[in-house]
Design a protein around this motif. Structure first.
Motif, PDB file in Angstrom:
ATOM      1  N   SER A 248      -0.450   2.679   0.370  1.00 11.84           N
ATOM      2  CA  SER A 248      -0.419   1.381  -0.304  1.00 11.84           C
ATOM      3  C   SER A 248       0.863   1.221  -1.112  1.00 11.84           C
ATOM      4  O   SER A 248       0.848   0.748  -2.237  1.00 11.84           O
ATOM      5  CB  SER A 248      -1.652   1.280  -1.204  1.00 11.84           C
ATOM      6  OG  SER A 248      -1.771  -0.001  -1.704  1.00 11.84           O
TER       7      SER A 248
ATOM      8  N   LEU B 104      -6.752  -9.271  -0.798  1.00 10.86           N
ATOM      9  CA  LEU B 104      -7.076  -9.716  -2.157  1.00 10.86           C
ATOM     10  C   LEU B 104      -5.969 -10.613  -2.688  1.00 10.86           C
ATOM     11  O   LEU B 104      -4.801 -10.476  -2.319  1.00 10.86           O
ATOM     12  CB  LEU B 104      -7.271  -8.521  -3.097  1.00 10.86           C
ATOM     13  CG  LEU B 104      -6.071  -7.644  -3.476  1.00 10.86           C
ATOM     14  CD1 LEU B 104      -5.209  -8.249  -4.565  1.00 10.86           C
ATOM     15  CD2 LEU B 104      -6.548  -6.293  -3.926  1.00 10.86           C
TER      16      LEU B 104
ATOM     17  N   LYS C 215       7.925 -12.822   0.936  1.00  8.29           N
ATOM     18  CA  LYS C 215       8.266 -11.576   1.629  1.00  8.29           C
ATOM     19  C   LYS C 215       7.639 -11.534   3.031  1.00  8.29           C
ATOM     20  O   LYS C 215       8.299 -11.173   4.009  1.00  8.29           O
ATOM     21  CB  LYS C 215       7.760 -10.401   0.777  1.00  8.29           C
ATOM     22  CG  LYS C 215       7.684  -9.078   1.456  1.00  8.29           C
ATOM     23  CD  LYS C 215       7.252  -8.014   0.486  1.00  8.29           C
ATOM     24  CE  LYS C 215       5.764  -7.903   0.272  1.00  8.29           C
ATOM     25  NZ  LYS C 215       5.003  -7.419   1.427  1.00  8.29           N
TER      26      LYS C 215
ATOM     27  N   GLY D  72      -0.284   0.630  -7.270  1.00  5.11           N
ATOM     28  CA  GLY D  72       0.200  -0.686  -7.689  1.00  5.11           C
ATOM     29  C   GLY D  72      -0.899  -1.724  -7.760  1.00  5.11           C
ATOM     30  O   GLY D  72      -2.076  -1.400  -7.962  1.00  5.11           O
TER      31      GLY D  72
ATOM     32  N   THR E 266       6.458  -2.698   0.162  1.00  9.97           N
ATOM     33  CA  THR E 266       7.239  -2.975   1.375  1.00  9.97           C
ATOM     34  C   THR E 266       8.108  -4.203   1.102  1.00  9.97           C
ATOM     35  O   THR E 266       7.908  -5.267   1.709  1.00  9.97           O
ATOM     36  CB  THR E 266       6.306  -3.233   2.581  1.00  9.97           C
ATOM     37  OG1 THR E 266       5.319  -4.207   2.193  1.00  9.97           O
ATOM     38  CG2 THR E 266       5.610  -1.985   3.042  1.00  9.97           C
TER      39      THR E 266
ATOM     40  N   LYS F  30      -2.343  -9.930   9.216  1.00 12.46           N
ATOM     41  CA  LYS F  30      -2.007 -10.052   7.795  1.00 12.46           C
ATOM     42  C   LYS F  30      -0.820 -10.997   7.601  1.00 12.46           C
ATOM     43  O   LYS F  30      -0.856 -11.901   6.760  1.00 12.46           O
ATOM     44  CB  LYS F  30      -1.686  -8.662   7.223  1.00 12.46           C
ATOM     45  CG  LYS F  30      -1.214  -8.652   5.799  1.00 12.46           C
ATOM     46  CD  LYS F  30      -2.263  -9.135   4.829  1.00 12.46           C
ATOM     47  CE  LYS F  30      -1.646  -9.519   3.518  1.00 12.46           C
ATOM     48  NZ  LYS F  30      -2.601  -9.991   2.541  1.00 12.46           N
TER      49      LYS F  30
ATOM     50  N   ALA G 285       8.811   7.459   3.661  1.00 12.31           N
ATOM     51  CA  ALA G 285       8.750   8.601   2.730  1.00 12.31           C
ATOM     52  C   ALA G 285       7.305   9.095   2.595  1.00 12.31           C
ATOM     53  O   ALA G 285       7.048  10.303   2.636  1.00 12.31           O
ATOM     54  CB  ALA G 285       9.309   8.194   1.370  1.00 12.31           C
ATOM     55  N   ALA G 286       6.358   8.161   2.472  1.00 15.88           N
ATOM     56  CA  ALA G 286       4.954   8.560   2.317  1.00 15.88           C
ATOM     57  C   ALA G 286       4.463   9.259   3.586  1.00 15.88           C
ATOM     58  O   ALA G 286       3.766  10.287   3.522  1.00 15.88           O
ATOM     59  CB  ALA G 286       4.100   7.333   2.001  1.00 15.88           C
TER      60      ALA G 286
ATOM     61  N   ILE H  20       4.446   8.156  -7.516  1.00 13.86           N
ATOM     62  CA  ILE H  20       5.583   8.898  -8.056  1.00 13.86           C
ATOM     63  C   ILE H  20       5.998   8.344  -9.427  1.00 13.86           C
ATOM     64  O   ILE H  20       6.713   9.004 -10.161  1.00 13.86           O
ATOM     65  CB  ILE H  20       6.806   8.857  -7.097  1.00 13.86           C
ATOM     66  CG1 ILE H  20       6.943   7.454  -6.486  1.00 13.86           C
ATOM     67  CG2 ILE H  20       6.701   9.911  -6.009  1.00 13.86           C
ATOM     68  CD1 ILE H  20       8.120   7.288  -5.556  1.00 13.86           C
TER      69      ILE H  20
ATOM     70  N   LYS I  64      -2.437   0.321   4.352  1.00 16.12           N
ATOM     71  CA  LYS I  64      -2.980  -0.706   3.459  1.00 16.12           C
ATOM     72  C   LYS I  64      -1.862  -1.691   3.110  1.00 16.12           C
ATOM     73  O   LYS I  64      -2.089  -2.887   2.940  1.00 16.12           O
ATOM     74  CB  LYS I  64      -3.544   0.004   2.224  1.00 16.12           C
ATOM     75  CG  LYS I  64      -4.320  -0.782   1.222  1.00 16.12           C
ATOM     76  CD  LYS I  64      -5.339  -1.666   1.771  1.00 16.12           C
ATOM     77  CE  LYS I  64      -6.781  -1.317   1.677  1.00 16.12           C
ATOM     78  NZ  LYS I  64      -7.616  -2.384   2.299  1.00 16.12           N
ATOM     79  N   SER I  65      -0.641  -1.152   3.036  1.00 19.49           N
ATOM     80  CA  SER I  65       0.514  -2.018   2.778  1.00 19.49           C
ATOM     81  C   SER I  65       0.641  -3.056   3.881  1.00 19.49           C
ATOM     82  O   SER I  65       0.194  -2.834   5.013  1.00 19.49           O
ATOM     83  CB  SER I  65       1.801  -1.193   2.781  1.00 19.49           C
ATOM     84  OG  SER I  65       1.774  -0.204   1.800  1.00 19.49           O
TER      85      SER I  65
HETATM   86  P1  NAD Z   1       3.485  -2.255  -6.116  1.00 16.10           P
HETATM   87  O1  NAD Z   1       4.953  -2.234  -6.169  1.00 16.10           O
HETATM   88  O2  NAD Z   1       2.706  -2.817  -7.269  1.00 16.10           O
HETATM   89  O3  NAD Z   1       2.931  -0.752  -5.896  1.00 16.10           O
HETATM   90  C1  NAD Z   1       3.449   0.133  -4.986  1.00 16.10           C
HETATM   91  C2  NAD Z   1       3.474   1.522  -5.620  1.00 16.10           C
HETATM   92  O4  NAD Z   1       3.816   2.494  -4.625  1.00 16.10           O
HETATM   93  C3  NAD Z   1       4.523   1.674  -6.739  1.00 16.10           C
HETATM   94  O5  NAD Z   1       3.872   2.026  -7.947  1.00 16.10           O
HETATM   95  C4  NAD Z   1       5.445   2.786  -6.224  1.00 16.10           C
HETATM   96  O6  NAD Z   1       5.902   3.656  -7.253  1.00 16.10           O
HETATM   97  C5  NAD Z   1       4.532   3.530  -5.264  1.00 16.10           C
HETATM   98  N1  NAD Z   1       5.254   4.317  -4.272  1.00 16.10           N
HETATM   99  C6  NAD Z   1       6.293   3.948  -3.482  1.00 16.10           C
HETATM  100  N2  NAD Z   1       6.658   4.955  -2.679  1.00 16.10           N
HETATM  101  C7  NAD Z   1       5.850   6.008  -2.951  1.00 16.10           C
HETATM  102  C8  NAD Z   1       5.727   7.322  -2.445  1.00 16.10           C
HETATM  103  N3  NAD Z   1       6.519   7.752  -1.460  1.00 16.10           N
HETATM  104  N4  NAD Z   1       4.789   8.141  -2.977  1.00 16.10           N
HETATM  105  C9  NAD Z   1       3.984   7.708  -3.968  1.00 16.10           C
HETATM  106  N5  NAD Z   1       4.034   6.456  -4.482  1.00 16.10           N
HETATM  107  C10 NAD Z   1       4.953   5.615  -3.981  1.00 16.10           C
HETATM  108  O7  NAD Z   1       3.088  -3.021  -4.790  1.00 16.10           O
HETATM  109  P2  NAD Z   1       1.717  -3.805  -4.467  1.00 16.10           P
HETATM  110  O8  NAD Z   1       1.778  -5.199  -5.011  1.00 16.10           O
HETATM  111  O9  NAD Z   1       0.561  -2.934  -4.822  1.00 16.10           O
HETATM  112  O10 NAD Z   1       1.832  -3.925  -2.889  1.00 16.10           O
HETATM  113  C11 NAD Z   1       1.668  -2.801  -2.054  1.00 16.10           C
HETATM  114  C12 NAD Z   1       1.550  -3.274  -0.624  1.00 16.10           C
HETATM  115  O11 NAD Z   1       0.406  -4.107  -0.465  1.00 16.10           O
HETATM  116  C13 NAD Z   1       2.739  -4.125  -0.147  1.00 16.10           C
HETATM  117  O12 NAD Z   1       2.991  -3.833   1.205  1.00 16.10           O
HETATM  118  C14 NAD Z   1       2.228  -5.547  -0.286  1.00 16.10           C
HETATM  119  O13 NAD Z   1       2.857  -6.419   0.615  1.00 16.10           O
HETATM  120  C15 NAD Z   1       0.768  -5.386   0.053  1.00 16.10           C
HETATM  121  N6  NAD Z   1      -0.112  -6.405  -0.533  1.00 16.10           N
HETATM  122  C16 NAD Z   1       0.051  -6.828  -1.815  1.00 16.10           C
HETATM  123  C17 NAD Z   1      -0.827  -7.766  -2.366  1.00 16.10           C
HETATM  124  C18 NAD Z   1      -0.676  -8.246  -3.783  1.00 16.10           C
HETATM  125  O14 NAD Z   1      -1.387  -9.157  -4.166  1.00 16.10           O
HETATM  126  N7  NAD Z   1       0.173  -7.686  -4.598  1.00 16.10           N
HETATM  127  C19 NAD Z   1      -1.894  -8.245  -1.605  1.00 16.10           C
HETATM  128  C20 NAD Z   1      -2.037  -7.776  -0.302  1.00 16.10           C
HETATM  129  C21 NAD Z   1      -1.155  -6.852   0.226  1.00 16.10           C
END
Ligand code: NAD
Ligand code: UDX
Length: 469
Positions: A88, A163, A279, A13, A91, A220, A111-112, A37, A129-130
């Motif tokens: 990553s 980031l 969130k 993501g 959540t 965080k 699940a991961a 996935i 990382k999440s």
């Molecule tokens: P996102 O929804 O863009 O990406 C998450 C990805 O994980 C999705 O593509 C989903 O299909 C995949 N996924 C879920 N379950 C899975 C599994 N069991 N196996 C394989 N893939 C799986 O989310 P994001 O914005 O990248 O955020 C991810 C995490 O990072 C969150 O916890 C968020 O709070 C944190 N975060 C986000 C940011 C931001 O700027 N977006 C910054 C810092 C932290």
């Protein structure tokens, strides 16, 4: 604990993609596989049209992809080969059940973790990382112990990502800090050291900070809560400015000069958006409640209350200023993304503002340089006249191809994202004014108008958040 030669990232993501692309680019001798996935997402990462827009990201992905950076839907294969696994996944806030509306939904983390426990035969360093609630690693550890073969050894680290979207690449190349939290054991510290070695290939040593796992997880949430709090604080001051003829930009510039306050995150406007602040604050509120700290929960909740109110106040101001009726009035919406330099619309304030204006009967002409019309459709519901096969309420808006086009025939233009092109000297304000219905309003929610007097001279009525008329 093996040295790190093969890294897997679960979740391709907004975080997993850029983070591990930069890592692969900086460490050509480490094989980095990003797995997900979601087939369409992986397909897009392997194409010329990446699934997310981030300045500078295309070049990095193109250089590393196929060399030591790979994108695949083979989650199990990627886990099996990895010495270190970044988790990553998303959540999001729970929408039903216990803690709905506040607690983080940890089903993707679980699940991961279950996949890792089942598939990784040799064990690995697992990196959160999440963004997760404090003590999530404890549950992950229980899952690993229950499911993994006895000769597999795992060590969980917390390495939250700081980031910001729109500046992801520069933030990753030169982060203010990289936090690595571990358990206070010899193995924990060794794993911490292994991850620190990877980052030290390009990150200043003083920026790599090690600490305990629970502190790292909580840091965080704390950082995002403090940042969001600043935005709500300045928006609360903005409301006072509008009633007193003070100017919030002057007030914030006075505050910024105090080094104890600092210069960033004091931009008043229409409220914060994005997938994180709301969130993570909800997450912190829930954590406080679960720890039996209702006063602490109430304190952080107020940051969210102020944010929701700021968005509503902006929309209500538009209706009031336009003679208390916007029924059938055309309004140009300039900017839909939650901030500039991203196409992301998650929790964008524009969604709430547009919904409120549509509710009041306005006809919106929406333009954003990076948000697709399908993303706008998903956020607002399909536009009137669209060819939708299912029964659904259709909304009165069009998606336009340029700022100029959006303004044609509109009674008001509303700035909702601070895109550089809106601030550009190239904008022909005279032509825009001529193309609009009169009286022509500007509602500036993002401090884009730097010389309101010049625009007023052309005939515009200019309203700015935190300034008034
Ligand atoms: P996102 O929804 O863009 O990406 C998450 C990805 O994980 C999705 O593509 C989903 O299909 C995949 N996924 C879920 N379950 C899975 C599994 N069991 N196996 C394989 N893939 C799986 O989310 P994001 O914005 O990248 O955020 C991810 C995490 O990072 C969150 O916890 C968020 O709070 C944190 N975060 C986000 C940011 C931001 O700027 N977006 C910054 C810092 C932290
Ligand atoms: C945020 C954190 O900054 C980042 O460290 C974390 O990793 C993820 O969450 P992000 O949501 O991508 O990053 O963008 P950010 O720059 O923080 O902006 C969030 C929202 O606040 C945007 O809607 C922005 O327009 C708004 N904002 C920001 C203001 O309204 N005023 C400001 O002064 C700063």
């Amino acid at each position: 604990i093996r040295s790190v030669k093969n890294i897997c990232c679960i979740g391709a993501g907004y975080v997993g993609g850029p983070t591990c692309a930069v890592l692969a680019w900086k460490c050509p001798d480490i094989k980095v596989t990003i797995t997900d996935i979601a087939e369409d997402r992986i397909r897009a990462w392997n194409s010329d049209e990446l699934p997310i827009f981030e300045p500078g990201l295309d070049d990095i992905v193109k250089e590393a992809r196929g060399r030591n950076l790979f994108f695949t839907t083979d989650v199990d294969g990627s886990i099996e080969a990895a010495d270190l696994i970044f988790v990553s996944v998303n959540t999001p806030t729970k929408v039903a059940g216990i803690g709905a509306g506040l607690a983080a939904d940890l089903c993707y983390i679980e699940a991961a973790t279950r996949r890792i426990a089942t598939v990784s035969k040799r064990g690995a360093i697992i990196v959160e990382k999440s963004t997760v609630p404090c003590r999530t690693a404890e549950s992950m550890n229980q899952i690993l112990s229950a499911l993994s073969p006895s000769n597999a050894t795992f060590e969980i680290l917390s390495n939250p990502e700081f980031l910001a979207e729109g500046t992801a690449v520069e933030d990753l190349l030169d982060p203010a800090r990289v936090l690595i939290g571990s358990m206070p054991t010899t193995r924990g510290r060794l794993a911490q050291q292994r991850l620190a070695e990877v980052y030290s290939r390009w990150v200043r040593p003083e920026a790599i900070v090690t600490m305990g796992l629970w502190s790292s997880e909580l840091s965080k949430l704390a950082a995002n809560a403090l940042l969001a709090q600043r935005v709500s604080s300045i928006n609360a001051i903005a409301a006072i400015c509008e009633r007193t003829e003070a100017n919030v930009h002057e007030v914030s510039s006075a505050c910024r000069l105090d080094l104890r306050i600092g210069s960033k995150f004091l931009e008043a406007g229409i409220g914060f958006g994005g997938s994180c602040f709301q969130k993570d604050l909800q997450n912190l509120v829930y954590l406080s409640l679960s720890l039996g700290l209702p006063e602490v929960a109430e304190y952080w909740k107020q940051v969210l209350v102020m944010n929701a109110w700021t968005k509503q106040r902006f929309a209500r101001n538009i209706v009031q200023k336009m003679f208390s009726t916007i029924t059938a009035k055309h309004i140009a919406i300039l900017g839909f993304a939650f901030k500039a330099d991203t196409g992301d619309t998650r929790e964008a304030p524009a969604i709430d503002v547009c919904r409120d204006l549509l509710e009041d009967g306005a006809l919106l002409h929406i333009y954003d340089p990076k948000v697709s019309s399908s993303a706008i459709n998903r956020a607002l519901g399909p536009a009137k006249g669209s060819n939708v096969s299912f029964q659904s309420e259709q909304r009165a808006y069009t998606v336009e191809a340029s700022m100029q086009q959006a303004c044609v025939g509109a009674s008001a233009l509303v700035f909702l994202t601070k895109w550089a092109e809106f601030e550009s000297h190239a904008v022909d304000w005279k032509a825009i004014y001529a193309s609009m219905s009169k009286p022509a309003w500007i509602f500036d929610g993002r401090n884009i108008v730097k010389d309101p007097t010049a625009l007023k001279k052309l005939g515009f009525i200019v309203y700015q958040s935190g300034v008034g008329y």
